[in-house]
Design an enzyme around this catalytic site. Structure first.
Site, PDB file in Angstrom:
ATOM      1  CE  LYS A   4      -2.523  -5.501-136.581  1.00 12.52           C
ATOM      2  NZ  LYS A   4      -2.685  -4.413-135.586  1.00 12.52           N
ATOM      3  CG  ASP A  47       2.030   2.677-136.031  1.00  9.11           C
ATOM      4  OD1 ASP A  47       2.245   1.541-136.479  1.00  9.11           O
ATOM      5  OD2 ASP A  47       1.036   3.285-135.565  1.00  9.11           O
TER       6      ASP A  47
END
Length: 275
Positions: free
Chosen positions: A56, A15
């Site tokens: 998002k 990540d």
């Protein structure tokens, strides 16, 4: 042709925010608060952190589905937030995120050394993020100036479904030429990122202190009294239980030792899907 289990790891899929850069994962969190505020809706930092790890747009949709936030939205607009409303917030979020990303771009202490050690063990370095490609372009450029270059990057909008779906992790497998998902380890500071790795059939390592769950700067983390840090670690480990990470460590600095342990387990015939 017979199936042969992998004997060693071939790739680490990392990540970004809260794992390799941006200790405490502040860049996305603060911007969620600011984006909602521009629509007259108050969202706390703690609330904003809840769905972290998702793409998002999905993150904003999840926030809008929280009853308390939905009611605040209704108080302002006279209705519950629709997908069009989510898109409007997202479209305000994006330029704010791009504008502010450089403020939280520092590489996490110990990350470069750990990644160099993984490369020395023969691992390729894949990566994925809940950021869309337009943000990742800037994140990647900033990281390069600080000495970090991944072998491959997959943004959340470059696959049909972002985390916790496995598509981003699997896109790395394809791009890096890895012949078995069991030869990969997914490293993340959020439960959607760990679920992503689990669903992709990989080994998984959850980071308890460098990312979203603890939500502190590196200096604040190092200053925590031992008893308080232990309480926080226990809380965070409980938070990760449902996603079933194979390992939990504080920061990426501890990852090389985990990789050596996974290699020993692979050599004994163990597989991630069976643990």
């Amino acid at each position: 042709m017979n199936y042969n289990q992998p004997a060693t790891l071939q790739a680490a899929i990392l990540d970004w925010a809260g794992t390799v850069v941006d200790f405490g994962s502040f860049a996305p969190t603060q911007i969620f608060v600011e984006a909602f505020a521009e629509f007259g809706v108050q969202v706390s930092l703690e609330e904003a952190r809840g769905p972290m790890g998702m793409g998002k747009w999905d993150h904003i949709r999840t926030l809008c589905d929280i009853p308390a936030i939905a009611e605040r939205y209704r108080a302002v607009f006279g209705r519950l937030p629709s997908d069009d409303d989510v898109t409007a917030i997202y479209e305000r979020f994006m330029p704010l995120q791009i504008e502010k990303i450089a403020e939280h771009s520092a590489v996490i202490p110990g990350a470069l050394q750990a990644i160099a050690e993984l490369r020395g063990m023969g691992l390729k370095i894949g990566s994925c993020s809940g950021y869309p490609a337009v943000v990742m372009e800037k994140v990647v450029a900033l990281a390069e100036t600080n000495g970090y270059v991944a072998d491959h990057v997959v943004a959340t909008d470059e696959v049909p479904n972002g985390r916790p779906w496995p598509a981003q992790a699997l896109a790395n497998v394809i791009a890096l030429g890895i012949d078995d998902v069991a030869a990969c380890v997914k490293v993340d500071d959020t439960w959607p990122g760990i679920l992503e790795g689990r669903r992709a059939g990989m080994w998984t390592v959850a980071l308890t202190c460098s990312g979203n769950a603890l939500g502190l700067t590196y200096e604040q983390y190092k200053a925590l009294p031992a008893a308080e840090l232990e309480r926080e670690r226990t809380r965070i480990e409980q938070m990760f239980e449902g996603s079933r990470p194979h390992y939990l460590i504080e920061t990426i600095a501890e990852l090389p030792a985990v990789v050596r342990d996974i290699n020993a387990r692979l050599a004994r015939g163990e597989m991630p899907q069976g643990n």
